[in-house]
Design an enzyme around this catalytic site. Structure first.
Site, PDB file in Angstrom:
ATOM      1  N   LYS A 156     -23.087  25.271  17.497  1.00  0.00           N
ATOM      2  CA  LYS A 156     -22.271  26.480  17.697  1.00  0.00           C
ATOM      3  C   LYS A 156     -21.128  26.198  18.675  1.00  0.00           C
ATOM      4  CE  LYS A 156     -23.605  29.643  20.639  1.00  0.00           C
ATOM      5  NZ  LYS A 156     -24.317  30.687  21.378  1.00  0.00           N
TER       6      LYS A 156
ATOM      7  N   LYS B  43     -31.416  27.583  26.705  1.00  0.00           N
ATOM      8  CA  LYS B  43     -30.852  27.633  28.067  1.00  0.00           C
ATOM      9  C   LYS B  43     -31.797  27.020  29.089  1.00  0.00           C
ATOM     10  CE  LYS B  43     -27.299  31.072  27.616  1.00  0.00           C
ATOM     11  NZ  LYS B  43     -26.759  32.397  27.935  1.00  0.00           N
TER      12      LYS B  43
ATOM     13  N   LYS C 241     -18.494  27.900  25.093  1.00  0.00           N
ATOM     14  CA  LYS C 241     -17.671  27.522  26.247  1.00  0.00           C
ATOM     15  C   LYS C 241     -18.457  26.697  27.253  1.00  0.00           C
ATOM     16  CE  LYS C 241     -18.164  32.320  27.178  1.00  0.00           C
ATOM     17  NZ  LYS C 241     -17.472  33.545  26.900  1.00  0.00           N
TER      18      LYS C 241
HETATM   19  P1  TYM Z   1     -21.901  36.206  24.719  1.00  0.00           P
HETATM   20  O1  TYM Z   1     -21.126  36.625  25.902  1.00  0.00           O
HETATM   21  O2  TYM Z   1     -22.542  34.854  24.721  1.00  0.00           O
HETATM   22  O3  TYM Z   1     -21.006  36.282  23.408  1.00  0.00           O
HETATM   23  C1  TYM Z   1     -20.256  37.439  23.094  1.00  0.00           C
HETATM   24  C2  TYM Z   1     -20.239  37.634  21.602  1.00  0.00           C
HETATM   25  O4  TYM Z   1     -19.658  36.510  20.941  1.00  0.00           O
HETATM   26  C3  TYM Z   1     -20.523  36.074  19.893  1.00  0.00           C
HETATM   27  N1  TYM Z   1     -20.393  34.608  19.771  1.00  0.00           N
HETATM   28  C4  TYM Z   1     -20.089  33.960  18.638  1.00  0.00           C
HETATM   29  N2  TYM Z   1     -19.825  34.421  17.391  1.00  0.00           N
HETATM   30  C5  TYM Z   1     -19.520  33.499  16.453  1.00  0.00           C
HETATM   31  N3  TYM Z   1     -19.458  32.165  16.676  1.00  0.00           N
HETATM   32  C6  TYM Z   1     -19.720  31.659  17.907  1.00  0.00           C
HETATM   33  N4  TYM Z   1     -19.651  30.352  18.129  1.00  0.00           N
HETATM   34  C7  TYM Z   1     -20.054  32.576  18.955  1.00  0.00           C
HETATM   35  N5  TYM Z   1     -20.343  32.439  20.274  1.00  0.00           N
HETATM   36  C8  TYM Z   1     -20.554  33.685  20.754  1.00  0.00           C
HETATM   37  C9  TYM Z   1     -21.914  36.484  20.350  1.00  0.00           C
HETATM   38  O5  TYM Z   1     -22.794  36.603  19.252  1.00  0.00           O
HETATM   39  C10 TYM Z   1     -21.634  37.818  21.010  1.00  0.00           C
HETATM   40  O6  TYM Z   1     -21.622  38.868  20.067  1.00  0.00           O
HETATM   41  N6  TYM Z   1     -26.131  38.674  25.476  1.00  0.00           N
HETATM   42  C11 TYM Z   1     -24.793  38.787  24.981  1.00  0.00           C
HETATM   43  C12 TYM Z   1     -23.967  39.843  25.712  1.00  0.00           C
HETATM   44  C13 TYM Z   1     -24.609  41.189  25.741  1.00  0.00           C
HETATM   45  C14 TYM Z   1     -24.715  42.078  24.655  1.00  0.00           C
HETATM   46  C15 TYM Z   1     -25.358  43.251  25.191  1.00  0.00           C
HETATM   47  C16 TYM Z   1     -24.325  42.032  23.318  1.00  0.00           C
HETATM   48  C17 TYM Z   1     -25.149  41.762  26.839  1.00  0.00           C
HETATM   49  N7  TYM Z   1     -25.620  43.025  26.510  1.00  0.00           N
HETATM   50  C18 TYM Z   1     -25.618  44.344  24.381  1.00  0.00           C
HETATM   51  C19 TYM Z   1     -24.604  43.145  22.522  1.00  0.00           C
HETATM   52  C20 TYM Z   1     -25.248  44.291  23.052  1.00  0.00           C
HETATM   53  C21 TYM Z   1     -24.085  37.463  25.150  1.00  0.00           C
HETATM   54  O7  TYM Z   1     -24.440  36.699  26.006  1.00  0.00           O
HETATM   55  O8  TYM Z   1     -23.009  37.299  24.371  1.00  0.00           O
END
Ligand code: TYM
Length: 333
Positions: free
Chosen positions: A199, A117, A202
């Site tokens: 990966k 990032k 969005k």
């Molecule tokens: P975020 O919002 O980027 O993504 C949400 C969830 O989607 C999964 N994910 C994917 N899984 C498979 N293939 C992909 N291409 C893909 N893109 C995203 C992510 O692994 C995630 O599980 N930091 C976290 C949000 C968060 C969080 C937490 C998660 C904040 N606090 C506490 C767990 C526990 C995030 O940015 O996910």
């Protein structure tokens, strides 16, 4: 939420950055829904995490509410689970600050997501982006979660959460439960449809590279039709066939079919047929979610009732942990 003292607890969250992708759904949300009967589940819209990149205030507000409605539409059942908005629960920011003081600069510098990032947002490498994992650790540890359903890209953040918790417990005794990542066998890393070595995300500028949960059926079909594959024209899972492997994983995650079954199903058929079939199964899976989403968005008052009720319970649970941690440190409380 049911009174289920013996059930293990799940915690997970997702950022409200526009819509969700098929990657979010297959990597995380599908599990969020499936785990609701067996576990006590606590889920959140991680809006505090989202401001590590600049947000337009009007859009941001809309995105938060839409994310909440979309999670309900995906199947989060408030009779069984909690779904709250992270910024409404002040304990998260408070514990995050505390945990910052038990997290090392060196370990945060090693986070892959931070490095990626920082490259992407070179003009705004803010402290929040750097300290992002300690807020995530706070989210998880406040609820004494046993398991955290996430996609593969969050594994490193789970590991640092465990390290921070163990370090804190090592100093003060058993304050936090040490959580474990819950990552699906299939769908943990859905790849870009245009560059299957990357990966699905969005934030990718090429909108053909990702499918949104709210994309219209014809758009979904078109995106799969345009997916990058190879010149072999045989549907089989093999090294070097990243595009086909990705489509097979998606098809497998949606239908539950194994790679062997998929290979048999498309034996003698071309990529055109296969891509159309993947697109159609994805459309069939997402259409009912889209319909429910529209119903929820038409009733803002209901959404407000939902998050207010959940916010209250989340605050109650998380305050207990925060107080315990603060007491151990020696704060006057
Ligand atoms: P975020 O919002 O980027 O993504 C949400 C969830 O989607 C999964 N994910 C994917 N899984 C498979 N293939 C992909 N291409 C893909 N893109 C995203 C992510 O692994 C995630 O599980 N930091 C976290 C949000 C968060 C969080 C937490 C998660 C904040 N606090 C506490 C767990 C526990 C995030 O940015 O996910």
């Amino acid at each position: 939420m049911e009174n289920t003292e013996k059930k293990k607890r799940i915690l997970s969250a997702i950022q409200p950055s526009g819509t969700f992708t098929l990657g979010n759904y297959l990597g995380a949300l599908k599990n969020w829904i499936a785990l609701q009967d067996e576990y006590e589940c606590v889920y959140a819209v991680a809006d505090l995490h989202a401001i590590t990149v600049r947000q337009d205030p009007t859009k941001f507000k809309k995105n938060i509410l839409e994310a909440y409605a979309l999670l309900l539409a995906c199947g989060i059942d408030l009779e069984k689970s909690l779904l709250f908005i992270q910024s409404h629960i002040h304990t998260h920011s408070e514990l995050a600050w505390i945990l910052n003081c038990y997290t090392q600069f060196g370990e945060l510098s090693r986070m892959t997501q931070f490095k990626d990032k920082s490259l992407k947002h070179a003009d705004n490498i803010n402290v929040g982006l750097f300290a992002y994992p300690s807020l995530m650790a706070a989210d998880i540890l406040l609820y004494q979660a046993d398991l955290v359903p996430v996609g593969e890209d969050q594994r490193q953040h789970l590991e640092i959460t465990r390290d921070i918790a163990a370090r804190f417990n090592g100093i003060y005794g058993e304050v936090f439960k040490i959580p474990e990542a819950y990552i699906p066998k299939i769908g943990a890393r859905v790849m870009s449809l245009q560059d299957p070595t990357k990966k699905m995300s969005k934030s990718d500028e090429n909108i053909n590279s990702w499918v949104a949960v709210l994309d219209k059926p014809d758009v979904i079909i078109k995106k799969f039709k345009r997916a990058v594959t190879d010149s072999e024209a045989v549907v089989r899972y093999a090294e070097g066939k990243d595009g086909i492997n990705n489509l097979m994983s998606i098809y497998s995650a949606v239908t539950g079919k194994t790679n062997e079954e998929i290979e048999r199903e498309f034996d003698g058929k071309g990529y055109g047929d296969f891509k159309a079939a993947v697109g159609e199964t994805v459309v069939d899976m997402l259409t009912p979610i889209q319909n429910r989403f529209n119903e929820y968005m038409a009733d803002k008052q209901y959404l407000e009732e939902c998050y207010k009720k959940c916010d209250e319970q989340a605050l109650y649970i998380s305050q207990k942990t925060l107080k315990k941690a603060m007491k151990k440190i020696g704060f006057v409380i």
